[in-house]
Scaffold this motif. Structure first.
Motif: not given
Length: 287
Positions: A163-172, A175-176, A223-230
């Motif tokens: 969970g903490a890894v995913l939260d950090f990675a999504f926020e990172a 932010a880019r 929460k972060h719809p702008e992030v494309e997830v692969v």
């Protein structure tokens, strides 16, 4: 910027690796609207060294502040020069930091070692995420004209422990602008069996790992719809995929377990391999 925002800590010792770590920390502090704390840890030494130490530390930190001012003149920056063992000081300071950024090796590092002992110890024991900035990219000019890279890559377990890894990675990634988030999960038939999944059907096991990743990320994607997830389930260890991806990633993110630090159990084999051999910055997130 909040007045009580926890700083990004950048550790400097005058080595080329630490200057690159400082530059990375400046960009990250600016991106997150956080203050920067530049730390030079003065190691215990003989009397002659201790007399010179404060003066040399002051000169080094003044040089660091000038470097910061040239990159981000508006960034709130402070300095600190504690007398301690480097990793011990940084671990202690990490209690009141949002992020600690270190170079992959310092002035005392052996060229044969990809990651120095202080950097590895800090990443293994800090109370907040630690970014180890590796040097030696060979493809920066091709990867992005503005010095950016398209992906944030995260190594995750397909359960709540990440969970903490995913939260950090999504926020990172959020932010880019334009960054994709690649989620790498290593699975084996044995791990499938242990989790109650298929025992002999590898295709079914791979599909189950894919579904588990999708379930794990669903709320965060909303929460972060702008992030494309692969999502990338990988049969076997994820470390090779993570190390390869780090060469062109903006950031590679791995987790470490809490509670095993005193026994040297902070980093899993996958995390340690990634931190040690990565070709770009790696964030180690306590989880």
């Amino acid at each position: 910027m909040s007045t009580d925002a926890l700083p990004v800590i950048a550790a400097v010792d005058g080595s080329a690796h630490s200057w690159e770590a400082l530059d990375w920390a400046v960009d990250e502090a600016e991106r997150g609207g956080l203050p920067l704390l530049v730390v030079h840890v003065r190691p215990h030494a003989g009397r002659a060294e201790e007399e010179r130490g404060p003066r040399e530390a002051e000169e080094l930190l003044a040089q660091a502040v000038l470097r910061v001012s040239a990159i981000a003149p508006e960034l709130p920056t402070s300095t600190l020069a504690p007398l301690d063992f480097p990793s011990a000081a940084l671990v202690s300071l990490s209690r009141d930091a949002s992020l600690v950024v270190v170079g992959s090796r310092g002035l005392g590092g052996f060229r044969s070692l990809m990651t120095g002992s202080n950097s590895l110890a800090t990443a293994s024991m800090a109370r907040c995420p630690v970014v180890v900035v590796h040097t030696g990219r060979t493809d920066e000019s091709d990867a992005g004209q503005a010095g950016t890279f398209p992906d944030v890559v995260a190594g995750v377990a397909a359960d709540e422990s990440s969970g903490a890894v995913l939260d950090f990675a999504f926020e990172a990634a959020a932010a880019r602008p334009g960054a994709r988030l690649r989620l790498v999960h290593g699975w084996t038939m044995f791990s499938s069996m242990l989790s109650g999944g298929p025992v002999f059907d590898s295709e079914a096991a791979a599909e189950r790992a894919e579904r588990a990743l999708a379930e794990l990320t669903a709320g965060r994607s909303e929460k972060h719809p702008e992030v494309e997830v692969v999502r990338e389930p990988v049969r076997g260890s994820a470390s090779r995929t993570l190390v390869t991806a780090s060469a062109t990633a903006a950031l590679t993110v791995v987790g470490r377990r809490r509670g095993g630090e005193s026994l040297g159990l902070g980093l899993s084999p996958v995390a340690q391999t990634t931190v040690t051999h990565a070709l770009g910055p790696v964030a180690v997130v306590p989880c």
